[in-house]
Design a protein around this motif. Structure first.
Motif, PDB file in Angstrom:
ATOM      1  N   ALA A  92      15.846  31.896 -32.738  1.00 34.10           N
ATOM      2  CA  ALA A  92      16.724  32.801 -32.008  1.00 34.10           C
ATOM      3  C   ALA A  92      16.834  32.419 -30.541  1.00 34.10           C
ATOM      4  O   ALA A  92      15.859  31.971 -29.923  1.00 34.10           O
ATOM      5  N   ALA A  93      18.018  32.612 -29.994  1.00 29.55           N
ATOM      6  CA  ALA A  93      18.198  32.494 -28.552  1.00 29.55           C
ATOM      7  C   ALA A  93      17.521  33.666 -27.852  1.00 29.55           C
ATOM      8  O   ALA A  93      17.213  34.700 -28.470  1.00 29.55           O
ATOM      9  N   LEU A  94      17.289  33.505 -26.567  1.00 32.36           N
ATOM     10  CA  LEU A  94      16.654  34.537 -25.760  1.00 32.36           C
ATOM     11  C   LEU A  94      17.385  35.871 -25.898  1.00 32.36           C
ATOM     12  O   LEU A  94      18.601  35.931 -25.793  1.00 32.36           O
ATOM     13  N   GLY A  95      16.644  36.933 -26.172  1.00 31.62           N
ATOM     14  CA  GLY A  95      17.208  38.272 -26.237  1.00 31.62           C
ATOM     15  C   GLY A  95      17.559  38.755 -27.624  1.00 31.62           C
ATOM     16  O   GLY A  95      17.705  39.969 -27.843  1.00 31.62           O
ATOM     17  N   LEU A  96      17.684  37.847 -28.581  1.00 33.20           N
ATOM     18  CA  LEU A  96      18.123  38.280 -29.911  1.00 33.20           C
ATOM     19  C   LEU A  96      17.013  38.966 -30.694  1.00 33.20           C
ATOM     20  O   LEU A  96      17.266  39.904 -31.447  1.00 33.20           O
ATOM     21  N   ALA A  97      15.773  38.523 -30.537  1.00 34.10           N
ATOM     22  CA  ALA A  97      14.672  39.142 -31.291  1.00 34.10           C
ATOM     23  C   ALA A  97      14.562  40.627 -30.961  1.00 34.10           C
ATOM     24  O   ALA A  97      14.309  41.453 -31.842  1.00 34.10           O
ATOM     25  N   ALA A  98      14.766  40.979 -29.691  1.00 35.60           N
ATOM     26  CA  ALA A  98      14.712  42.391 -29.300  1.00 35.60           C
ATOM     27  C   ALA A  98      15.902  43.166 -29.865  1.00 35.60           C
ATOM     28  O   ALA A  98      15.775  44.344 -30.210  1.00 35.60           O
ATOM     29  N   LYS A  99      17.036  42.498 -29.970  1.00 36.62           N
ATOM     30  CA  LYS A  99      18.252  43.138 -30.476  1.00 36.62           C
ATOM     31  C   LYS A  99      18.188  43.349 -31.980  1.00 36.62           C
ATOM     32  O   LYS A  99      18.687  44.348 -32.500  1.00 36.62           O
ATOM     33  N   ARG A 100      17.579  42.394 -32.685  1.00 42.74           N
ATOM     34  CA  ARG A 100      17.492  42.453 -34.144  1.00 42.74           C
ATOM     35  C   ARG A 100      16.026  42.587 -34.552  1.00 42.74           C
ATOM     36  O   ARG A 100      15.423  41.672 -35.102  1.00 42.74           O
ATOM     37  N   GLY A 101      15.467  43.753 -34.288  1.00 47.39           N
ATOM     38  CA  GLY A 101      14.085  44.006 -34.647  1.00 47.39           C
ATOM     39  C   GLY A 101      13.845  44.042 -36.138  1.00 47.39           C
ATOM     40  O   GLY A 101      12.695  44.007 -36.588  1.00 47.39           O
TER      41      GLY A 101
END
Length: 233
Positions: A92-101
């Protein structure tokens, strides 16, 4: 769903155009790339909707080992690919893991390609953008740079009514693919972005592939320099 056919784009790289998606009322085409790495494994960039037919075509090329979400906006079909290829690593690119928990990512894309594909691809995030931090890739064998949303182009007549006006003002319908205006104004750290652009321009690019726009098939480096001239000024 009819399988989008995989098309050869260069040595060890294929593309497939998927169904359209809608974002705040705007229709977007979708495009993915499949790259066969030196070890025979497959690197799937910005995956489109997965059908049985597309899966069969991909499987005929090799084993899917890496599924890539190159920015925090391109994530709609990741769950289907995760389910179909549970052994593949999801990056994942930066920020996506938080968006797609709801998704378990195996790693975050940085400015250094991991050993798994370092011999085949280079990469760099383009930092300083408030919308998303997009990771841009360079495939050495085909001399192709892969952009996701930072460069776009829609054909004449794609949008109508007020959407056509917005798209024109946003530079989405220029004669040549361009960086949309919304991205340009969202770069709050242009010094960081210029450093990342310099790295991209150091690649001996001949072709440029993007998720939303006609591919550039020659003089790719010169094209990228024109597309980001506003950033260098």
């Amino acid at each position: 769903m009819t399988a989008p056919p995989l098309q050869t784009f260069g040595p060890e790289i294929w593309t497939a155009d998927g169904p359209q998606t809608e974002v705040v009322g705007f229709r977007y085409p979708t495009r993915m790339a499949v790259i066969r790495l030196g070890d025979g494994g497959l690197f799937v960039w910005s995956p489109v909707a997965l059908s049985d037919g597309l899966k069969a075509q991909v499987d005929a090329l090799g084993e899917v080992r890496h599924v890539i979400a190159p920015n925090a906006l391109h994530h709609l079909f990741l769950e289907d690919w995760r389910r179909a290829y549970p052994a593949a690593r999801l990056h994942a690119a930066l920020g996506l893991a938080a968006k797609r928990g709801d998704l378990a990512f195996d790693g975050e894309l940085t400015d250094a390609p991991p050993a798994a594909w370092a011999a085949d691809l280079d990469q760099t995030p383009v930092r300083g953008c408030a919308i998303t931090t997009e990771v841009v890739f360079f495939h050495r064998a085909s001399r192709t740079v892969l952009f996701t949303d930072l460069i776009q182009q829609f054909p004449p007549g794609w949008f109508s009514g007020w959407r056509a006006l917005v798209a024109r003002l946003d530079l989405m319908t220029q004669p040549e693919p361009a960086v949309p205006r919304k991205f340009r104004v969202s770069f709050t750290d242009r010094r960081a972005a210029r450093a990342d652009l310099d790295r991209i321009l150091s690649w001996p690019a001949e072709q440029v592939l993007m998720a939303h726009g006609a591919p550039v098939l020659a003089d790719g480096r010169a094209f990228i320099e024109r597309a980001f001239r506003w950033l260098k000024g």
